[in-house]
Design a protein around this motif. Structure first.
Motif, PDB file in Angstrom:
ATOM      1  N   GLY A   1       8.054   2.831   5.940  1.00 33.37           N
ATOM      2  CA  GLY A   1       6.772   2.539   6.579  1.00 33.37           C
ATOM      3  C   GLY A   1       5.739   1.946   5.653  1.00 33.37           C
ATOM      4  N   ARG A   2       6.156   1.313   4.563  1.00 33.37           N
ATOM      5  CA  ARG A   2       5.187   0.808   3.601  1.00 33.37           C
ATOM      6  C   ARG A   2       4.380  -0.341   4.189  1.00 33.37           C
ATOM      7  N   ALA A   3       3.083  -0.298   3.986  1.00 34.26           N
ATOM      8  CA  ALA A   3       2.188  -1.324   4.521  1.00 34.26           C
ATOM      9  C   ALA A   3       1.980  -2.422   3.493  1.00 34.26           C
ATOM     10  N   ARG A   4       1.747  -3.643   3.972  1.00 35.26           N
ATOM     11  CA  ARG A   4       1.479  -4.779   3.092  1.00 35.26           C
ATOM     12  C   ARG A   4       0.335  -5.591   3.669  1.00 35.26           C
ATOM     13  N   LEU A   5      -0.640  -5.903   2.822  1.00 35.97           N
ATOM     14  CA  LEU A   5      -1.811  -6.662   3.248  1.00 35.97           C
ATOM     15  C   LEU A   5      -2.045  -7.826   2.301  1.00 35.97           C
ATOM     16  N   THR A   6      -2.544  -8.949   2.825  1.00 38.47           N
ATOM     17  CA  THR A   6      -2.898 -10.113   2.021  1.00 38.47           C
ATOM     18  C   THR A   6      -4.299 -10.572   2.411  1.00 38.47           C
ATOM     19  N   PHE A   7      -5.146 -10.750   1.413  1.00 41.23           N
ATOM     20  CA  PHE A   7      -6.508 -11.223   1.647  1.00 41.23           C
ATOM     21  C   PHE A   7      -6.540 -12.738   1.475  1.00 41.23           C
ATOM     22  N   ASP A   8      -7.150 -13.433   2.432  1.00 38.48           N
ATOM     23  CA  ASP A   8      -7.270 -14.891   2.422  1.00 38.48           C
ATOM     24  C   ASP A   8      -8.733 -15.250   2.155  1.00 38.48           C
ATOM     25  N   GLN A   9      -9.000 -15.832   0.981  1.00 32.78           N
ATOM     26  CA  GLN A   9     -10.378 -16.128   0.610  1.00 32.78           C
ATOM     27  C   GLN A   9     -10.986 -17.218   1.474  1.00 32.78           C
ATOM     28  N   GLY A  10     -10.219 -18.271   1.748  1.00 35.56           N
ATOM     29  CA  GLY A  10     -10.745 -19.383   2.530  1.00 35.56           C
ATOM     30  C   GLY A  10     -11.067 -18.992   3.957  1.00 35.56           C
TER      31      GLY A  10
ATOM     32  N   GLY B   1     -15.004   8.310   1.164  1.00 31.36           N
ATOM     33  CA  GLY B   1     -14.260   8.832   0.034  1.00 31.36           C
ATOM     34  C   GLY B   1     -12.743   8.785   0.122  1.00 31.36           C
ATOM     35  N   VAL B   2     -12.199   8.198   1.176  1.00 29.75           N
ATOM     36  CA  VAL B   2     -10.756   8.067   1.281  1.00 29.75           C
ATOM     37  C   VAL B   2     -10.269   6.969   0.333  1.00 29.75           C
ATOM     38  N   THR B   3      -9.264   7.270  -0.477  1.00 28.33           N
ATOM     39  CA  THR B   3      -8.755   6.323  -1.473  1.00 28.33           C
ATOM     40  C   THR B   3      -7.310   5.954  -1.157  1.00 28.33           C
ATOM     41  N   VAL B   4      -7.016   4.659  -1.210  1.00 27.72           N
ATOM     42  CA  VAL B   4      -5.666   4.142  -0.993  1.00 27.72           C
ATOM     43  C   VAL B   4      -5.324   3.237  -2.170  1.00 27.72           C
ATOM     44  N   HIS B   5      -4.111   3.404  -2.698  1.00 31.80           N
ATOM     45  CA  HIS B   5      -3.651   2.580  -3.814  1.00 31.80           C
ATOM     46  C   HIS B   5      -2.605   1.575  -3.327  1.00 31.80           C
ATOM     47  N   ALA B   6      -2.563   0.427  -3.991  1.00 26.49           N
ATOM     48  CA  ALA B   6      -1.587  -0.604  -3.653  1.00 26.49           C
ATOM     49  C   ALA B   6      -1.135  -1.285  -4.945  1.00 26.49           C
ATOM     50  N   VAL B   7       0.052  -1.871  -4.903  1.00 22.53           N
ATOM     51  CA  VAL B   7       0.564  -2.619  -6.052  1.00 22.53           C
ATOM     52  C   VAL B   7       0.921  -4.025  -5.611  1.00 22.53           C
ATOM     53  N   ALA B   8       0.804  -4.977  -6.528  1.00 19.02           N
ATOM     54  CA  ALA B   8       1.172  -6.355  -6.223  1.00 19.02           C
ATOM     55  C   ALA B   8       2.658  -6.440  -5.950  1.00 19.02           C
TER      56      ALA B   8
ATOM     57  N   LEU C   1       0.824  -1.201   0.000  1.00 17.50           N
ATOM     58  CA  LEU C   1       0.000   0.000   0.000  1.00 17.50           C
ATOM     59  C   LEU C   1       0.861   1.255   0.000  1.00 17.50           C
ATOM     60  N   ASP C   2       0.383   2.271  -0.747  1.00 19.74           N
ATOM     61  CA  ASP C   2       0.985   3.591  -0.649  1.00 19.74           C
ATOM     62  C   ASP C   2       0.528   4.207   0.665  1.00 19.74           C
ATOM     63  N   VAL C   3       1.472   4.539   1.529  1.00 18.17           N
ATOM     64  CA  VAL C   3       1.135   5.047   2.849  1.00 18.17           C
ATOM     65  C   VAL C   3       0.943   6.560   2.802  1.00 18.17           C
ATOM     66  N   PRO C   4      -0.197   7.071   3.272  1.00 15.31           N
ATOM     67  CA  PRO C   4      -0.425   8.518   3.268  1.00 15.31           C
ATOM     68  C   PRO C   4       0.677   9.271   3.997  1.00 15.31           C
ATOM     69  N   GLY C   5       1.234  10.279   3.331  1.00 16.56           N
ATOM     70  CA  GLY C   5       2.239  11.113   3.966  1.00 16.56           C
ATOM     71  C   GLY C   5       3.638  10.542   3.961  1.00 16.56           C
ATOM     72  N   GLN C   6       3.845   9.354   3.395  1.00 14.34           N
ATOM     73  CA  GLN C   6       5.169   8.732   3.379  1.00 14.34           C
ATOM     74  C   GLN C   6       5.649   8.594   1.934  1.00 14.34           C
ATOM     75  N   LYS C   7       6.944   8.788   1.726  1.00 18.87           N
ATOM     76  CA  LYS C   7       7.530   8.660   0.409  1.00 18.87           C
ATOM     77  C   LYS C   7       8.508   7.486   0.391  1.00 18.87           C
ATOM     78  N   GLY C   8       8.650   6.884  -0.791  1.00 22.74           N
ATOM     79  CA  GLY C   8       9.562   5.760  -0.933  1.00 22.74           C
ATOM     80  C   GLY C   8       9.065   4.551  -0.170  1.00 22.74           C
ATOM     81  N   GLY C   9       9.992   3.738   0.322  1.00 19.12           N
ATOM     82  CA  GLY C   9       9.602   2.510   1.003  1.00 19.12           C
ATOM     83  C   GLY C   9       9.399   2.662   2.497  1.00 19.12           C
TER      84      GLY C   9
END
Length: 275
Positions: A186-195, A266-273, A176-184
């Motif tokens: 404090g970068r957040a990472r999330l994984t969704f588990d379907q099961g 209306g808060v938007t957060v972007h993330a990349v694989a 995730l792109d962290v609000p207010g942070q640049k580069g790497g």
């Protein structure tokens, strides 16, 4: 024009502008599922609103395979972007013509293009030169079959594209792109588990997990459970904003390897694989 040089940016000539247009024939504020109102090709395939992988370019009967990372895209607003697998480009682009489904396809035009030139060992020079020649030959006519798009010059040279698949929501580690942070930092990472119907990972400071159910383009998140580490103020502030996505419903959209999350307020957060 297409000699390899040290990394820099350059403004293309009018001829080069026309050349890069088709490369941009698929860009992204839409899901890559063929829905939406973007321009369509000769037999109904969308040209805009889709990210296309470049498969090959054929010039004077010689076919050059494209690097895996080569792609093109153009959005409905006429902003184009792409990569040869080494050099990137951006431009304004337009799709013209009605197309009658019998070969009289649409044409793609580009203007004000900016193209980088850098030497990349893994990108064959012959491929970039042939691609440049094909795309600068004039307007390209679109033709499509299934998930494939062909751009053809007046002389019969071709650029072949295929629709890129979106990364799956579940099982992908999203950075995730962290609000207010640049580069790497404090970068957040999330994984969704379907099961398990959960989401887990790390926020700018603490680890987090929560219930997560997905339906009709929305994710319903439960109250988050986090560790209780303390970090510097900017990271804690960013973490607090990200936690605002939890315990409620958020809309999500995936475009190739980019995930967009939008909360009900209306808060938007972007993330990349994160491959």
């Amino acid at each position: 024009m297409y000699r390899q040089k040290q990394q820099r940016s350059m403004t293309l000539t009018a001829a080069a502008v026309v050349a890069l247009v088709p490369l941009a024939a698929a860009c992204g504020s839409e899901k890559a599922d063929g829905t939406g109102s973007g321009s369509v090709g000769a037999d109904g395939a969308r040209v805009t609103g889709v990210r296309w992988s470049i498969d090959s370019v054929t010039v004077d009967g010689t076919t050059h395979r494209a690097p895996d990372a080569a792609h093109v895209r153009i959005d409905d607003g006429g902003e184009a972007a792409g990569s040869t697998g080494c050099n990137s480009f951006s431009a304004r682009a337009a799709v013209e013509g009605e197309g009658d489904g019998e070969g009289d396809g649409r044409r793609v035009r580009l203007s004000d293009a900016v193209f980088t030139e850098k030497a990349c060992a893994k990108t064959p020079a012959d491929f970039e030169k042939s691609l440049g020649r094909a795309l600068t030959a004039g307007p390209l006519t679109t033709g499509s079959e299934g998930d494939r798009l062909t751009l053809t010059t007046a002389d019969g040279d071709t650029v072949r594209l295929s629709r890129s698949e979106d990364a799956p929501l579940h099982g992908t580690k999203w950075a995730l792109d962290v609000p207010g942070q640049k580069g790497g930092k404090g970068r957040a990472r999330l994984t969704f588990d379907q099961g398990a119907k959960t989401v887990s990972g790390r926020l700018p400071c603490n680890h987090v997990n929560a219930r997560a159910t997905v339906s009709d383009g929305r994710i319903t998140l439960g109250a988050p459970s986090t560790t209780r580490m303390m970090c510097e103020g900017s990271l804690m502030d960013a973490e607090k904003r990200l936690l605002g996505l939890f315990d409620g419903k958020i809309d999500y959209r995936i475009d190739h390897e980019t995930l967009t999350l939008t909360s009900e307020d209306g808060v938007t957060v972007h993330a990349v694989a994160d491959r």
